[in-house]
Design a protein around this motif. Structure first.
Motif, mmCIF file in Angstrom:
data_model
loop_
_atom_site.group_PDB
_atom_site.id
_atom_site.type_symbol
_atom_site.label_atom_id
_atom_site.label_comp_id
_atom_site.label_asym_id
_atom_site.label_seq_id
_atom_site.Cartn_x
_atom_site.Cartn_y
_atom_site.Cartn_z
ATOM 1 N N LYS A 8 38.050 41.954 44.779
ATOM 2 C CA LYS A 8 38.383 43.330 44.617
ATOM 3 C C LYS A 8 37.735 44.095 45.893
ATOM 4 O O LYS A 8 38.662 45.003 46.383
ATOM 5 C CB LYS A 8 37.771 43.898 43.542
ATOM 6 C CG LYS A 8 38.523 43.469 42.036
ATOM 7 C CD LYS A 8 38.049 43.750 40.834
ATOM 8 C CE LYS A 8 38.798 43.303 39.922
ATOM 9 N NZ LYS A 8 38.166 43.808 38.519
ATOM 10 N N LEU A 9 36.688 43.735 46.375
ATOM 11 C CA LEU A 9 35.979 44.573 47.508
ATOM 12 C C LEU A 9 36.808 44.328 48.797
ATOM 13 O O LEU A 9 37.010 44.949 49.625
ATOM 14 C CB LEU A 9 34.616 44.240 47.710
ATOM 15 C CG LEU A 9 33.702 44.542 46.522
ATOM 16 C CD1 LEU A 9 32.185 43.988 46.772
ATOM 17 C CD2 LEU A 9 33.706 45.987 46.185
ATOM 18 N N ALA A 12 39.824 46.350 48.696
ATOM 19 C CA ALA A 12 39.268 47.747 48.783
ATOM 20 C C ALA A 12 39.088 48.092 50.270
ATOM 21 O O ALA A 12 39.735 49.020 50.739
ATOM 22 C CB ALA A 12 38.120 48.237 48.271
ATOM 23 N N ASN A 15 42.763 48.069 51.818
ATOM 24 C CA ASN A 15 43.472 49.212 51.531
ATOM 25 C C ASN A 15 42.925 50.534 52.446
ATOM 26 O O ASN A 15 43.607 51.241 52.939
ATOM 27 C CB ASN A 15 43.494 49.436 49.961
ATOM 28 C CG ASN A 15 44.114 48.617 49.356
ATOM 29 O OD1 ASN A 15 44.984 47.914 49.681
ATOM 30 N ND2 ASN A 15 43.765 48.611 48.062
ATOM 31 N N CYS A 29 40.221 58.693 49.105
ATOM 32 C CA CYS A 29 39.971 57.297 48.498
ATOM 33 C C CYS A 29 40.046 57.273 47.176
ATOM 34 O O CYS A 29 39.717 58.020 46.411
ATOM 35 C CB CYS A 29 38.504 57.195 48.883
ATOM 36 S SG CYS A 29 37.718 55.460 48.171
ATOM 37 N N TYR A 31 39.307 55.006 44.938
ATOM 38 C CA TYR A 31 37.978 54.159 44.166
ATOM 39 C C TYR A 31 36.765 55.191 43.667
ATOM 40 O O TYR A 31 36.495 56.036 44.419
ATOM 41 C CB TYR A 31 37.440 52.935 45.092
ATOM 42 C CG TYR A 31 38.565 52.155 45.483
ATOM 43 C CD1 TYR A 31 38.838 51.023 44.507
ATOM 44 C CD2 TYR A 31 39.189 52.018 46.293
ATOM 45 C CE1 TYR A 31 39.743 49.849 44.960
ATOM 46 C CE2 TYR A 31 40.147 51.162 47.079
ATOM 47 C CZ TYR A 31 40.341 49.960 45.814
ATOM 48 O OH TYR A 31 41.480 49.274 46.175
ATOM 49 N N GLN A 32 36.360 54.854 42.540
ATOM 50 C CA GLN A 32 35.405 55.464 41.848
ATOM 51 C C GLN A 32 33.891 54.817 41.928
ATOM 52 O O GLN A 32 33.063 55.297 42.046
ATOM 53 C CB GLN A 32 35.634 56.033 40.568
ATOM 54 C CG GLN A 32 36.551 57.000 40.353
ATOM 55 C CD GLN A 32 36.579 58.236 41.011
ATOM 56 O OE1 GLN A 32 35.521 58.691 41.123
ATOM 57 N NE2 GLN A 32 37.742 58.547 41.558
ATOM 58 N N ASN A 33 34.288 53.492 41.819
ATOM 59 C CA ASN A 33 33.265 52.540 41.836
ATOM 60 C C ASN A 33 32.603 52.438 43.325
ATOM 61 O O ASN A 33 32.928 52.481 44.410
ATOM 62 C CB ASN A 33 33.560 51.166 41.834
ATOM 63 C CG ASN A 33 32.506 49.862 41.747
ATOM 64 O OD1 ASN A 33 31.950 49.831 42.665
ATOM 65 N ND2 ASN A 33 32.595 49.108 40.570
ATOM 66 N N ALA A 36 33.301 49.593 45.851
ATOM 67 C CA ALA A 36 34.628 49.414 46.191
ATOM 68 C C ALA A 36 34.861 50.814 47.093
ATOM 69 O O ALA A 36 35.498 50.523 48.206
ATOM 70 C CB ALA A 36 35.668 49.553 45.016
ATOM 71 N N LYS A 37 34.127 52.115 46.814
ATOM 72 C CA LYS A 37 34.483 53.123 47.677
ATOM 73 C C LYS A 37 33.843 52.748 48.972
ATOM 74 O O LYS A 37 34.410 53.295 50.198
ATOM 75 C CB LYS A 37 33.819 54.207 46.870
ATOM 76 C CG LYS A 37 33.992 55.476 47.801
ATOM 77 C CD LYS A 37 33.815 56.571 46.595
ATOM 78 C CE LYS A 37 34.173 57.877 47.386
ATOM 79 N NZ LYS A 37 34.222 59.005 46.549
ATOM 80 N N TRP A 40 35.998 50.621 50.987
ATOM 81 C CA TRP A 40 37.256 51.508 51.281
ATOM 82 C C TRP A 40 36.769 52.347 52.623
ATOM 83 O O TRP A 40 37.470 52.357 53.413
ATOM 84 C CB TRP A 40 37.703 52.173 50.079
ATOM 85 C CG TRP A 40 39.131 52.789 50.583
ATOM 86 C CD1 TRP A 40 40.291 52.350 50.163
ATOM 87 C CD2 TRP A 40 39.505 54.018 51.117
ATOM 88 N NE1 TRP A 40 41.516 53.170 50.424
ATOM 89 C CE2 TRP A 40 40.755 54.240 51.284
ATOM 90 C CE3 TRP A 40 38.629 54.972 51.772
ATOM 91 C CZ2 TRP A 40 41.503 55.156 51.749
ATOM 92 C CZ3 TRP A 40 39.471 56.154 52.182
ATOM 93 C CH2 TRP A 40 40.530 56.200 52.141
#
Length: 57
Positions: A8-9, A12, A15, A29, A31-33, A36-37, A40
């Motif tokens: 997932k990272l 991110a 993306n 962006c 992402y909330q995590n 991950a944010k 990104w």
């Protein structure tokens, strides 16, 4: 043999890189995590650096 999903990272980061190349702002962006944010935004910054160096138009 099964295909392994990208983590997932990594997704991110990818993306974020694509968003940077397409000219989107960092406020876009999705992402909330926090992790991950961060990935990104790292990809987004890398894309801006590459664009400024002339690697992409």
């Amino acid at each position: 043999m099964r295909r392994q999903k990208r983590d997932k990272l990594g997704r991110a980061y990818s993306n974020g890189y694509q968003a940077g190349l397409s000219g989107r702002t960092k406020e876009n962006c999705p992402y909330q995590n926090t992790n991950a944010k961060s990935e990104w935004l790292g990809g987004w910054r890398e894309a801006l650096t590459d664009k400024n160096m002339g690697l992409f138009k």
